[in-house]
Motif scaffolding. Structure first.
Motif, PDB file in Angstrom:
ATOM      1  N   THR B  98       0.830  -1.212   0.000  1.00 36.46           N
ATOM      2  CA  THR B  98       0.000   0.000   0.000  1.00 36.46           C
ATOM      3  C   THR B  98       0.864   1.261   0.000  1.00 36.46           C
ATOM      4  OG1 THR B  98      -0.225  -0.092   2.399  1.00 36.46           O
ATOM      5  CG2 THR B  98      -1.975  -1.103   1.101  1.00 36.46           C
ATOM      6  N   ALA B  99       2.034   1.193   0.649  1.00 39.93           N
ATOM      7  CA  ALA B  99       2.925   2.362   0.611  1.00 39.93           C
ATOM      8  C   ALA B  99       3.378   2.617  -0.825  1.00 39.93           C
ATOM      9  CB  ALA B  99       4.127   2.135   1.518  1.00 39.93           C
ATOM     10  N   THR B 100       3.688   1.528  -1.556  1.00 37.97           N
ATOM     11  CA  THR B 100       4.077   1.680  -2.965  1.00 37.97           C
ATOM     12  C   THR B 100       2.931   2.293  -3.770  1.00 37.97           C
ATOM     13  OG1 THR B 100       5.482  -0.264  -2.722  1.00 37.97           O
ATOM     14  CG2 THR B 100       4.964   0.439  -4.968  1.00 37.97           C
ATOM     15  N   ILE B 101       1.695   1.826  -3.490  1.00 34.69           N
ATOM     16  CA  ILE B 101       0.551   2.384  -4.211  1.00 34.69           C
ATOM     17  C   ILE B 101       0.415   3.883  -3.911  1.00 34.69           C
ATOM     18  CG2 ILE B 101      -1.970   2.318  -4.426  1.00 34.69           C
ATOM     19  CD1 ILE B 101      -1.857  -0.673  -3.906  1.00 34.69           C
ATOM     20  N   SER B 102       0.577   4.270  -2.636  1.00 34.03           N
ATOM     21  CA  SER B 102       0.498   5.693  -2.287  1.00 34.03           C
ATOM     22  C   SER B 102       1.526   6.492  -3.078  1.00 34.03           C
ATOM     23  CB  SER B 102       0.773   5.897  -0.796  1.00 34.03           C
ATOM     24  OG  SER B 102      -0.212   5.310  -0.008  1.00 34.03           O
ATOM     25  N   ALA B 267      -3.052  -0.028 -11.457  1.00 33.63           N
ATOM     26  CA  ALA B 267      -3.966   0.233 -10.342  1.00 33.63           C
ATOM     27  C   ALA B 267      -3.724   1.624  -9.772  1.00 33.63           C
ATOM     28  CB  ALA B 267      -3.782  -0.826  -9.258  1.00 33.63           C
ATOM     29  N   SER B 268      -2.456   1.986  -9.599  1.00 34.94           N
ATOM     30  CA  SER B 268      -2.149   3.300  -9.028  1.00 34.94           C
ATOM     31  C   SER B 268      -2.621   4.414  -9.954  1.00 34.94           C
ATOM     32  CB  SER B 268      -0.646   3.427  -8.785  1.00 34.94           C
ATOM     33  OG  SER B 268      -0.211   2.437  -7.888  1.00 34.94           O
ATOM     34  N   ALA B 269      -2.433   4.214 -11.255  1.00 39.25           N
ATOM     35  CA  ALA B 269      -2.868   5.242 -12.207  1.00 39.25           C
ATOM     36  C   ALA B 269      -4.374   5.436 -12.092  1.00 39.25           C
ATOM     37  CB  ALA B 269      -2.488   4.830 -13.633  1.00 39.25           C
ATOM     38  N   MET B 270      -5.099   4.326 -11.961  1.00 37.46           N
ATOM     39  CA  MET B 270      -6.548   4.429 -11.864  1.00 37.46           C
ATOM     40  C   MET B 270      -6.958   5.083 -10.546  1.00 37.46           C
ATOM     41  SD  MET B 270      -8.618   3.840 -14.201  1.00 37.46           S
ATOM     42  CE  MET B 270      -8.756   2.487 -15.340  1.00 37.46           C
ATOM     43  N   ILE B 271      -6.259   4.737  -9.459  1.00 33.38           N
ATOM     44  CA  ILE B 271      -6.564   5.367  -8.161  1.00 33.38           C
ATOM     45  C   ILE B 271      -6.314   6.868  -8.259  1.00 33.38           C
ATOM     46  CG2 ILE B 271      -5.808   5.548  -5.750  1.00 33.38           C
ATOM     47  CD1 ILE B 271      -5.315   2.501  -5.835  1.00 33.38           C
ATOM     48  N   ALA B 272      -5.214   7.242  -8.927  1.00 33.81           N
ATOM     49  CA  ALA B 272      -4.905   8.664  -9.074  1.00 33.81           C
ATOM     50  C   ALA B 272      -6.033   9.370  -9.817  1.00 33.81           C
ATOM     51  CB  ALA B 272      -3.575   8.846  -9.817  1.00 33.81           C
ATOM     52  N   LEU B 273      -6.502   8.763 -10.909  1.00 35.98           N
ATOM     53  CA  LEU B 273      -7.594   9.364 -11.685  1.00 35.98           C
ATOM     54  C   LEU B 273      -8.838   9.553 -10.827  1.00 35.98           C
ATOM     55  CD1 LEU B 273      -7.869   7.846 -15.277  1.00 35.98           C
ATOM     56  CD2 LEU B 273      -7.143  10.103 -14.581  1.00 35.98           C
ATOM     57  N   VAL B 274      -9.231   8.476 -10.141  1.00 36.01           N
ATOM     58  CA  VAL B 274     -10.461   8.535  -9.345  1.00 36.01           C
ATOM     59  C   VAL B 274     -10.312   9.541  -8.211  1.00 36.01           C
ATOM     60  CG1 VAL B 274     -11.890   7.212  -7.750  1.00 36.01           C
ATOM     61  CG2 VAL B 274     -11.244   6.225  -9.944  1.00 36.01           C
ATOM     62  N   ALA B 275      -9.154   9.498  -7.520  1.00 38.77           N
ATOM     63  CA  ALA B 275      -8.944  10.414  -6.399  1.00 38.77           C
ATOM     64  C   ALA B 275      -8.993  11.855  -6.888  1.00 38.77           C
ATOM     65  CB  ALA B 275      -7.597  10.126  -5.727  1.00 38.77           C
ATOM     66  N   TYR B 276      -8.372  12.104  -8.043  1.00 40.06           N
ATOM     67  CA  TYR B 276      -8.354  13.473  -8.564  1.00 40.06           C
ATOM     68  C   TYR B 276      -9.751  13.929  -8.960  1.00 40.06           C
ATOM     69  CZ  TYR B 276      -7.665  17.378 -11.685  1.00 40.06           C
ATOM     70  OH  TYR B 276      -7.762  18.598 -12.299  1.00 40.06           O
ATOM     71  N   VAL B 277     -10.475  13.057  -9.679  1.00 37.75           N
ATOM     72  CA  VAL B 277     -11.821  13.442 -10.122  1.00 37.75           C
ATOM     73  C   VAL B 277     -12.702  13.740  -8.918  1.00 37.75           C
ATOM     74  CG1 VAL B 277     -13.915  12.606 -11.238  1.00 37.75           C
ATOM     75  CG2 VAL B 277     -11.703  12.226 -12.308  1.00 37.75           C
ATOM     76  N   GLN B 278     -12.660  12.840  -7.923  1.00 41.84           N
ATOM     77  CA  GLN B 278     -13.506  13.040  -6.745  1.00 41.84           C
ATOM     78  C   GLN B 278     -13.123  14.322  -6.004  1.00 41.84           C
ATOM     79  OE1 GLN B 278     -14.099   9.708  -4.146  1.00 41.84           O
ATOM     80  NE2 GLN B 278     -14.670  10.985  -2.410  1.00 41.84           N
ATOM     81  N   SER B 279     -11.817  14.515  -5.774  1.00 43.16           N
ATOM     82  CA  SER B 279     -11.373  15.678  -5.009  1.00 43.16           C
ATOM     83  C   SER B 279     -11.710  16.963  -5.744  1.00 43.16           C
ATOM     84  CB  SER B 279      -9.858  15.612  -4.777  1.00 43.16           C
ATOM     85  OG  SER B 279      -9.504  14.359  -4.253  1.00 43.16           O
ATOM     86  N   PHE B 280     -11.428  16.985  -7.048  1.00 45.42           N
ATOM     87  CA  PHE B 280     -11.632  18.213  -7.803  1.00 45.42           C
ATOM     88  C   PHE B 280     -13.115  18.561  -7.864  1.00 45.42           C
ATOM     89  CE2 PHE B 280     -12.033  20.670 -11.759  1.00 45.42           C
ATOM     90  CZ  PHE B 280     -11.210  21.723 -11.395  1.00 45.42           C
ATOM     91  N   SER B 281     -13.949  17.523  -8.005  1.00 45.91           N
ATOM     92  CA  SER B 281     -15.372  17.821  -8.118  1.00 45.91           C
ATOM     93  C   SER B 281     -15.903  18.343  -6.791  1.00 45.91           C
ATOM     94  CB  SER B 281     -16.119  16.585  -8.626  1.00 45.91           C
ATOM     95  OG  SER B 281     -17.016  16.106  -7.672  1.00 45.91           O
ATOM     96  N   ILE B 282     -15.459  17.786  -5.669  1.00 48.03           N
ATOM     97  CA  ILE B 282     -15.904  18.308  -4.365  1.00 48.03           C
ATOM     98  C   ILE B 282     -15.380  19.725  -4.162  1.00 48.03           C
ATOM     99  CG2 ILE B 282     -15.718  18.003  -1.868  1.00 48.03           C
ATOM    100  CD1 ILE B 282     -15.540  14.980  -2.367  1.00 48.03           C
TER     101      ILE B 282
END
Lengths: 576, 576
Positions: B98-102, B267-282
């Protein structure tokens, strides 16, 4: 079956022309068929068989009376690429693989027809095909250089092969090279001057240039005579075609191996796409000359049947050939007479071709595919159609580096990616009135009149997920620049659809701007788009109105509507 | 660094509100952080650590003063899915994964910023995200049912898990289920009525509803007290959080394993996309309430830095959280006070949470993500935005069946495929003059005047590879229907670009129609499109002319131009 119609209305005076043109097609076909069979890693007879049964089936079902189908270079190299990883060329196992490919290609064409997915071929855009054709021509020429020079060939991609040829340049066979270069010279001379030489004989064939394409047969004859008389094969190790079994093809069921079958599906699908695109584009070109039309669906059926026929008669996958199709002739029977010529060769003429040297075949192939090479579109379109130039180069390099299948796929994906990239950064123009006219044009390109309180903006792209955020941002920035704005009119003449992402964007924008006391209005909304907006109840939630035209919007928003304005305008919300 | 600006202009009267709001954020954060850590397969402290360092980094760099970042449910389930195939949850090896994913997620966000490719997130269209969120919520709820019911969990996808739960329904732990249901009841009651109960205390916090979100802490306290007093853990086998090490996170380098690193990239690239979309939209939603703006680029930098911070402090990947962001507060310092509260808990409060039962955490998670479930867009848009409904369903089912990564990818591809399919079958309208006005509209939807010799057609789509053939065919068919036509005017108001396939199509069409004595004219060509046509030398080769407007075209083609027509029109070919 279109052939029935042809026979029912056949006129006797067409017969002479059809026979002569058919013979010319046959003359062009035989050496090409042998050459392309070798290119595909198959024995000479496979090419001849594929020039017999598939064209017959095509003549029965095809919608183009002019198109000649059979072995073609581009399909041959694709077959070689796909089959080589599963069997050794010129073996029985290899024949089984290519038969499976033929069968699958035919089925794929039928599936395209049945699933109404023929439109998928449009993804093979012009730049992708051009890039692919260039790459295929380079690959084909490289693959023929060993035969032309006598240098032993190498396995692997085109770069590997080129490297190998350069490394082994010392082992060149001067006799093979001489045959090759002489053959190319003859082909060039016949093509350029053959028409004049043959002019006296041309009256019966009609005013066509078929004779300029008889070069391959002439080359074959000269080369065969030279090899036979000078014993070039035994004395100088010149490789020849060898024994071609006499007789018509026998029916044979392609063997079925589940793992092999699954492995070959992607390659066969790609061959089907390429064969269909090439055949349909040639058929369309030929049809336009005679004001006729080609039916895409009928072509899919006919080409599929022809490929399946090839699979059951030890042939190879086929496609339409430009060089063989323009042999003149008047009706669908031209093709039938052409294949009668091939049948005669198969029955009694095969011993003649045994001494045909590979170097001459290589020359025939090289001269034929060299015509396809055309790098011109890359730099011609670089400045104003850069996306197409990039796609061309990517497809070209992709095919060279990763092979035909993956290269074509990469080209298609890049074309789609560039398309989405383009529409994700749309052109947005602030527009104003041109003089006193009702027309609105970009204030950057035209002298226009704008209003200090009403900003009119034309968005030159559909509003959808890929650009909704960017459009929102740019509109907010445009409005923020000018504090006097009270109305924002979005001219939707260039918007052909709005998806839910676009819809939500408009709602957010409306919400954000109403805080600044700016109302949003739409104008020139197309019927289908309007239907969707009404279904989503958008017009009622919008702060502003939906106007018929920008003209009407500006007249309403900047002052009282002139009395007696009866020019037939009305709000599309009120339209039926 | 936006924080410098905040501190320079800080007003003392904001302090009280910021502290109170910060404490409320902390109160909401602590139980959620523990719950989402478990959801990700990590020990409780990982969630708390991720609520400490990343928000601090975000407060320094982020462009949104209101956004609270930290562990969130959707990212947690994505981390669990990606990490589970490489290590066993709650082990040291799993922590390394998980640290690598972060770290990779942070780097991916920075790469998006550096390569100017932030626009790629737009491919995660609204329907794809909605479908994904629905699927993720279902997956999260299913993953929590074992903890809620005491039924042992199962490995595998959501369908497997549901099957397993039903099969083992007999092994339900009634005490765990009671804790779970009671917790959900408390959460529901606090959310609905908490505001009224707490009204007397709300003045200092400002008019916000933060107290309605204190349910999780209340549930945690009640559950801890119940477990401790009744010894539920020892008597009834109720699983609890156990020991949480006290103290602030220690700095640690994520271990580097090349093979693992390569495996985790998608997986990390997809997490980055989702995290960014969610954060930016909020962040955008919060900013709009205060007339502020969020910078996408700054957000990418800040979120990336926050994730990298999480990687070095044994945290977990983070994103913006809606529930924690709306805790009121006035400035950027709210977040800082919130994480001070988390730090105090970490230093001295961890023993309090040891007896927290998993059933209560599961209830907190379920109630929280149940809010996200919204199937309404699927049927609301079915009739008029069917493509979006289909995309939503495909993304939803794709994620459930194939996991988050592949499901999201499938959703994105389907969205693009539907887009191309739509534009490959464009709307083509025969248009006519509306009354005496210069406006032209579809003859199907409006009462218009048409000319017997001039056909005016509006093509409602860009002309490019995916539709060039079909448009050609339909135009030929439309013209063929009417033998009296001498002029075909193509109104290009909706054409935003023409690629080389479209250009060649127009040339072929012109060629084909000139044989029938039909000239092709264009009108309303946009500036950028005109530039391209001129560069390709198209206007000179066209049989007809290029007119400024359909009105001008019709007036020119149907009769002599009226004298004194000085309404400012001119041909765009003559434009600068």
């Amino acid at each position: 079956m279109p052939i029935v119609d042809t026979l029912a209305h056949y006129k006797r005076r067409d017969l002479g022309g059809d026979v002569m043109a058919g013979v010319m097609v046959g003359v062009v076909t035989v050496p090409q068929a042998i050459a392309y069979a070798f290119l595909a890693g198959l024995p000479a007879e496979a090419g001849l068989y594929a020039s017999l049964v598939p064209p017959l089936i095509y003549a029965l079902f095809g919608s183009s009376p002019m198109l000649s189908v059979g072995p073609v270079a581009v399909v041959a190299i694709m077959v070689a690429e796909a089959a080589r990883t599963h069997a050794v060329p010129f073996t029985e196992a290899y024949l089984a693989v290519t038969a499976t490919i033929s069968l699958q290609t035919g089925i794929a064409l039928w599936l395209l027809r049945m699933s109404q997915m023929g439109g998928i071929v449009n993804l093979l855009s012009h730049p992708v095909i051009s890039g692919f054709i260039n790459a295929a021509a380079i690959m084909i020429i490289l693959s023929q250089l060993p035969a032309l020079t006598g240098i032993p060939g190498a396995e692997g991609g085109p770069f590997r092969q080129a490297e190998h040829l350069l490394a082994d340049i010392g082992s060149v066979n001067p006799v093979a090279l001489t045959i090759g270069i002489a053959s190319m010279a003859v082909l060039g001379i016949v093509r350029r001057y053959g028409f004049y030489a043959a002019r006296p004989f041309l009256r019966r064939v009609g005013r066509n240039h078929a004779v300029t394409r008889s070069g391959p047969l002439l080359v074959a004859i000269i080369a065969i005579v030279a090899v036979t008389l000078l014993h070039l094969d035994r004395r100088y190790g010149i490789a020849t075609v060898g024994v071609i079994p006499a007789g018509l093809p026998k029916l044979g069921l392609p063997s079925f191996d589940f793992a092999l079958w699954m492995d070959l599906i992607p390659a066969s699908a790609m061959i089907a796409l390429v064969a269909y695109v090439q055949s349909f584009s040639i058929a369309t070109q030929l049809a336009q000359r005679k004001h006729e039309r080609v039916s895409p669906n009928q072509e899919l059926i006919a080409l599929g049947a022809a490929d399946i026929g090839a699979a059951f008669t030890n042939g190879m996958p086929i496609a339409g050939s430009m060089t063989r199709s323009t042999g003149g002739g008047r009706t669908r029977l031209t093709g039938v007479f052409g294949l009668l010529f091939v049948a005669i060769i198969l029955l009694w003429g095969t011993p003649l071709f045994g001494a045909l040297p590979h170097a001459a075949l290589a020359a025939i192939i090289i001269v034929s595919v060299a015509d396809f090479i055309d790098f011109d579109p890359i730099y011609r379109y670089w400045k104003f159609y850069r996306h197409d130039s990039i796609t061309h180069v990517v497809a070209l390099l992709g095919v060279l580096a990763f092979g035909v299948e993956r290269g074509l796929l990469i080209g298609m994906l890049v074309a789609v990616a560039l398309l989405i990239r383009r529409s994700s950064r749309p052109h947005i123009a602030v527009v104003g009135r041109v003089g006193d006219s009702p027309h609105f044009r970009s204030e950057r390109r035209h002298q226009v009149v704008t209003d200090p309180h009403v900003m009119v903006i034309r968005i030159d792209e559909n509003l959808y997920f890929a650009n909704a955020n960017l459009v929102e941002e740019r509109l907010l920035r445009l409005v923020a620049r000018n504090a006097n704005i009270h109305h924002l009119v979005l001219v939707c003449s260039a918007i052909n659809f709005i998806d839910t992402s676009g819809l939500r964007m408009l709602e957010r924008l409306d919400h954000a701007l109403s805080r600044r006391n700016v109302d949003i209005h739409l104008s020139d909304v197309k019927g289908p788009v309007m239907d969707q907006l009404v279904a989503a109840n958008f017009p009622k939630r919008l702060s502003g109105e939906i106007f018929f035209s920008a003209d009407q919007a500006l007249r309403t928003l900047t002052g009282p509507e002139p009395v007696g304005s009866t020019d037939g305008e009305r709000s599309p919300t009120a339209a039926p």
